[in-house]
Design a protein around this motif. Structure first.
Motif, PDB file in Angstrom:
ATOM      1  N   ASP A  51       0.645  -1.240   0.036  1.00 31.73           N
ATOM      2  CA  ASP A  51      -0.122   0.025   0.104  1.00 31.73           C
ATOM      3  C   ASP A  51       0.650   1.021  -0.033  1.00 31.73           C
ATOM      4  O   ASP A  51       2.180   0.806   0.357  1.00 31.73           O
ATOM      5  CB  ASP A  51      -0.941   0.030   0.888  1.00 31.73           C
ATOM      6  CG  ASP A  51      -0.093   0.407   2.252  1.00 31.73           C
ATOM      7  OD1 ASP A  51       0.631  -0.058   2.253  1.00 31.73           O
ATOM      8  OD2 ASP A  51      -0.675   0.938   3.515  1.00 31.73           O
ATOM      9  N   GLY A  52       0.147   2.925   0.035  1.00 30.22           N
ATOM     10  CA  GLY A  52       1.221   3.674   0.115  1.00 30.22           C
ATOM     11  C   GLY A  52       2.187   3.815  -1.100  1.00 30.22           C
ATOM     12  O   GLY A  52       3.310   4.633  -1.219  1.00 30.22           O
ATOM     13  N   LEU A  53       1.483   3.538  -2.119  1.00 23.67           N
ATOM     14  CA  LEU A  53       2.900   3.866  -3.648  1.00 23.67           C
ATOM     15  C   LEU A  53       2.096   5.134  -4.039  1.00 23.67           C
ATOM     16  O   LEU A  53       3.033   5.131  -4.724  1.00 23.67           O
ATOM     17  CB  LEU A  53       2.662   2.672  -4.724  1.00 23.67           C
ATOM     18  CG  LEU A  53       3.951   1.430  -4.309  1.00 23.67           C
ATOM     19  CD1 LEU A  53       3.011   0.634  -5.421  1.00 23.67           C
ATOM     20  CD2 LEU A  53       4.939   1.807  -3.896  1.00 23.67           C
ATOM     21  N   ASP A  69      -2.863  -2.735   6.557  1.00 16.64           N
ATOM     22  CA  ASP A  69      -1.588  -2.433   5.705  1.00 16.64           C
ATOM     23  C   ASP A  69      -0.486  -2.183   5.811  1.00 16.64           C
ATOM     24  O   ASP A  69       0.294  -1.609   4.819  1.00 16.64           O
ATOM     25  CB  ASP A  69      -1.877  -2.836   4.327  1.00 16.64           C
ATOM     26  CG  ASP A  69      -3.341  -3.265   3.761  1.00 16.64           C
ATOM     27  OD1 ASP A  69      -3.304  -4.916   4.540  1.00 16.64           O
ATOM     28  OD2 ASP A  69      -4.336  -3.865   3.122  1.00 16.64           O
ATOM     29  N   THR A  70      -0.442  -1.416   6.967  1.00 21.10           N
ATOM     30  CA  THR A  70       0.810  -0.666   7.495  1.00 21.10           C
ATOM     31  C   THR A  70       0.989  -0.625   9.261  1.00 21.10           C
ATOM     32  O   THR A  70      -0.047  -0.344   9.376  1.00 21.10           O
ATOM     33  CB  THR A  70       0.645   0.381   7.041  1.00 21.10           C
ATOM     34  OG1 THR A  70       0.115   0.999   6.078  1.00 21.10           O
ATOM     35  CG2 THR A  70       1.877   1.534   7.239  1.00 21.10           C
ATOM     36  N   VAL A 179      -4.616   2.130  16.347  1.00 19.61           N
ATOM     37  CA  VAL A 179      -3.771   1.034  15.973  1.00 19.61           C
ATOM     38  C   VAL A 179      -4.406   0.218  14.448  1.00 19.61           C
ATOM     39  O   VAL A 179      -4.223   0.123  13.427  1.00 19.61           O
ATOM     40  CB  VAL A 179      -2.891   1.144  16.449  1.00 19.61           C
ATOM     41  CG1 VAL A 179      -1.530  -1.011  15.946  1.00 19.61           C
ATOM     42  CG2 VAL A 179      -1.726   1.717  17.669  1.00 19.61           C
ATOM     43  N   ILE A 180      -5.312  -0.702  15.069  1.00 18.07           N
ATOM     44  CA  ILE A 180      -6.187  -1.351  14.708  1.00 18.07           C
ATOM     45  C   ILE A 180      -7.096  -1.948  13.229  1.00 18.07           C
ATOM     46  O   ILE A 180      -7.637  -0.022  13.420  1.00 18.07           O
ATOM     47  CB  ILE A 180      -7.154  -2.109  15.667  1.00 18.07           C
ATOM     48  CG1 ILE A 180      -6.252  -2.797  16.776  1.00 18.07           C
ATOM     49  CG2 ILE A 180      -7.220  -3.509  14.507  1.00 18.07           C
ATOM     50  CD1 ILE A 180      -6.208  -3.943  17.721  1.00 18.07           C
ATOM     51  N   ASP A 181      -6.967  -1.761  12.405  1.00 23.09           N
ATOM     52  CA  ASP A 181      -8.191  -1.595  10.937  1.00 23.09           C
ATOM     53  C   ASP A 181      -8.539  -2.859  10.512  1.00 23.09           C
ATOM     54  O   ASP A 181      -7.885  -4.100  11.139  1.00 23.09           O
ATOM     55  CB  ASP A 181      -6.642  -0.743  10.090  1.00 23.09           C
ATOM     56  CG  ASP A 181      -8.300   0.350   9.224  1.00 23.09           C
ATOM     57  OD1 ASP A 181      -8.874  -0.181   9.379  1.00 23.09           O
ATOM     58  OD2 ASP A 181      -7.034   0.460   8.650  1.00 23.09           O
ATOM     59  N   ALA A 189      -9.127  -7.988  11.461  1.00 22.06           N
ATOM     60  CA  ALA A 189      -9.377  -6.845  12.286  1.00 22.06           C
ATOM     61  C   ALA A 189      -7.225  -7.450  12.089  1.00 22.06           C
ATOM     62  O   ALA A 189      -7.077  -8.544  11.617  1.00 22.06           O
ATOM     63  CB  ALA A 189      -9.525  -6.632  13.659  1.00 22.06           C
ATOM     64  N   TRP A 190      -6.235  -6.605  11.604  1.00 18.83           N
ATOM     65  CA  TRP A 190      -4.910  -6.995  11.771  1.00 18.83           C
ATOM     66  C   TRP A 190      -3.968  -5.421  12.220  1.00 18.83           C
ATOM     67  O   TRP A 190      -4.182  -4.012  12.047  1.00 18.83           O
ATOM     68  CB  TRP A 190      -4.462  -6.649   9.865  1.00 18.83           C
ATOM     69  CG  TRP A 190      -5.142  -7.564   9.045  1.00 18.83           C
ATOM     70  CD1 TRP A 190      -6.485  -8.077   9.216  1.00 18.83           C
ATOM     71  CD2 TRP A 190      -4.420  -9.376   8.853  1.00 18.83           C
ATOM     72  NE1 TRP A 190      -6.643  -9.168   8.113  1.00 18.83           N
ATOM     73  CE2 TRP A 190      -5.892 -10.010   7.727  1.00 18.83           C
ATOM     74  CE3 TRP A 190      -3.717  -9.973   9.119  1.00 18.83           C
ATOM     75  CZ2 TRP A 190      -5.511 -11.316   7.321  1.00 18.83           C
ATOM     76  CZ3 TRP A 190      -3.348 -11.536   8.504  1.00 18.83           C
ATOM     77  CH2 TRP A 190      -4.761 -11.606   7.586  1.00 18.83           C
TER      78      TRP A 190
END
Length: 313
Positions: A51-53, A69-70, A179-181, A189-190
């Motif tokens: 992610d984040g590109l 994803d981060t 923090v959790i998402d 959740a991850w």
């Protein structure tokens, strides 16, 4: 020597017999160079999706914040502010890397006894910080998880078991740090596991292993806190009086963090809550009040039936 710290042992409180020392992170932001090696190592080891590109317009911060994803997020904060008072000869005692990484404004051999004044050339600095799950001593996410997907490990860390998570999302608002998402297209959740699989093999987490400046330090939490105290005192001695620890106090609202930080400004500057609290701290009292109210209602209902029955005789 660092202070003697009496740390609560959440693993022992959870029921582990003779657990190993509580492990955690000490992230020293004063030596973070923003290389993002921790972000990459975390993704590669834990198979976290890319992610984040996309360009976000937020300087070099293309991941913006922690999420599903981060699990490690490097913040880039630009400030019109000098690093701190610089004394002649200071560079002989403090790492040159610290000054270079934060734009202290003068090369070590050009340092003067006069603090940099607003408007002077060189007042600009970067604050870089690698954020992560705090692995709280009192973790609200554990309190609200209905399936047991979230659990406390023998190392005192908090881990999500993705094969048990039902995607209810209760843990997300419960976390005081955001923090959790939930992962899009997945629903579960991850978050950071502090590389639980590596800890079991006596290895350090991937982010700490990859950090080239030792900004991310891993080890027994009591040792890290003593080391952090020494580090703050050293920075204060060299004029960096804004240095402070965040999440290291067992007396704070979450009982201290398993991942704590050395910051060079107020927590809010880094997007951290200044006074985090366990969001479920009032649940026991609330349930007691609910129980008392239910008992009173049941007693009133029974009394009403009794009175009605007597009148009907």
């Amino acid at each position: 020597m660092g202070r003697e710290v009496d740390l609560p042992d959440p693993a022992a409180a959870t029921g582990y017999d003779d657990p190993p020392p509580r492990m955690g992170f000490f992230t020293d932001t004063s030596v973070c160079i923003g290389c993002k090696a921790c972000e990459v190592a975390c993704k590669e080891w834990n198979l976290v999706p890319e992610d984040g590109l996309d360009f976000t317009g937020m300087s070099y911060d293309n991941t913006v914040g922690l999420g599903a994803d981060t699990w490690r997020h490097v913040a880039f904060i630009e400030q019109r502010k000098p690093l701190g008072v610089q004394d002649v000869g200071m560079h002989h005692d403090i790492d040159v890397l610290e000054l270079a990484a934060h734009g202290a404004g003068t090369a070590p051999d050009e340092a003067s006894t006069t603090p940099t004044a607003p408007g002077d050339r060189g007042e600009f600095r970067w604050l870089m910080a690698s954020d992560v799950c705090k692995h709280c001593t009192h973790a609200a996410c554990l309190d609200v998880c209905p399936t047991g997907s979230l659990f406390r490990t023998e190392f005192g860390t908090v881990v999500v078991q993705e094969d048990i998570c039902n995607g209810c999302g209760y843990c997300i608002p419960a976390c005081p740090f955001g923090v959790i998402d939930q992962r899009q297209g997945d629903g579960r959740a991850w978050k950071c596991t502090l590389c639980y699989d590596r800890l079991g093999e006596g290895m350090e987490p991937a982010c700490a292993k990859a950090c080239p400046t030792d900004s991310i330090q891993f080890g027994p939490l009591d040792e890290l806190r003593a080391r952090a105290d020494q580090r703050v005192r050293r920075l204060h001695q060299h004029g960096i009086t804004d240095a402070r620890l965040y999440g290291a106090d067992p007396g704070d609202g979450v009982g201290g963090d398993g991942a704590f930080f050395l910051l060079l400004d107020e927590p809010e500057v880094y997007g951290l809550p200044p006074d985090p609290v366990v969001t479920t701290r009032d649940l026991p009292a609330m349930w007691r009040r609910v129980g008392a109210a239910a008992a009173a209602l049941a007693a009133a209902t029974a009394a009403a039936f009794t009175i009605t029955a007597r009148r009907g005789l």
